[in-house]
Design a protein around this motif. Structure first.
Motif: not given
Length: 270
Positions: A99-125
């Motif tokens: 979901r976050y990868v696709l939204n970045f493709l749409r907007t070229s901006e990284l927008t995450l929830p305030l309580d987002f904690k899965e940064f390491d996993l998202l880096r791997k994706e």
């Protein structure tokens, strides 16, 4: 087994082939159409992806925003694609994080929830999809919100006590409570919802409560709907909802619904 592909002559993209099990097509029919003069139409046509069991619908324009990425290679025709039994493009990766990868493709901006904690996993994706701007954002994170702002929160709860022995189930009593430190919101509720004043049973510094008897169920529903509309019009959005079931007495069940609303506010000097 590792597959190495030269994507548009820029760099070598490496992928583990088990990420794309199933039937491989060296050249997708839709991508062939692009070469036959239908490029403009196909690029805006909806495309459905099955990412780890989660379905996403987007366009080829979005998927090929970064041509040197893995998705750019796949949907630009330089990389083989796989399909699931329903004909959707299949990628064996983390479905919720896409979901976050696709939204970045749409907007070229990284927008995450305030309580987002899965940064390491998202880096791997991001590394798997080889989206360099996304990788840079994750390696050099910026504050999600301006430093001079903070989140204001409103909690809305509806607590119903239900009789266990009536058929159909009867509502014995319902309590509707609004809790927040935004005093202007509580004042607005007290001023604008006078129709329900006779049900207002409790007002505190950070809370307003309404109580409804067994014959007032529909009034509680009406008030709840109007409150949610009012809170939303004040710039709040729903962050999450939850339901809790309790059994406190032998003849009663209690069901509690909670809604959390949030909005950004600017800090002021004391």
């Amino acid at each position: 087994m590792i597959v190495q592909i030269n994507t548009r002559g820029s760099h070598i993209l490496e992928m583990v082939t088990h990420s794309f099990p199933g039937t491989w097509a060296p050249r997708d029919a839709a991508l062939e159409q692009m070469d036959n003069g239908d490029w403009g139409y196909m690029m805006t046509d909806p495309v459905t992806l099955n990412v780890g069991g989660h379905l996403y619908t987007t366009s080829l324009t979005t998927l090929t925003r970064y041509p040197d990425s893995m998705l750019g290679a796949m949907f630009g025709g330089d990389f083989p694609t796989a399909r699931d039994p329903q004909g959707n493009y299949f990628i064996d990766r983390d479905g919720p994080l896409f979901r976050y990868v696709l939204n970045f493709l749409r907007t070229s901006e990284l927008t995450l929830p305030l309580d987002f904690k899965e940064f390491d996993l998202l880096r791997k994706e991001a590394d798997f999809y080889q989206i360099e701007p996304l990788i840079q954002c994750l390696n050099d994170p910026k504050p999600l919100y301006p430093v001079d702002t903070f989140e204001e929160v409103v909690e809305l709860s509806s607590t119903r006590k239900l009789s266990k022995y009536s058929n159909p189930v009867a509502v014995i009593i319902t309590q509707l409570t609004i809790t927040t430190k935004v005093h202007s919101l509580l004042e607005g509720i007290s001023n604008y919802f006078t129709k329900w004043n006779k049900h207002m049973m409790d007002t505190r510094d950070c809370q307003v409560s309404f109580t409804f008897g067994p014959c007032d169920y529909h009034q509680e529903v009406s008030l709840r709907v109007h409150l949610m509309e009012y809170i939303t019009k004040q710039g709040f959005t729903i962050r999450n909802t939850r339901v809790h079931h309790m059994s406190e007495r032998a003849n009663e069940n209690t069901v509690e619904h909670n809604w959390t609303f949030c909005r950004l506010a600017r800090k002021t000097d004391d």
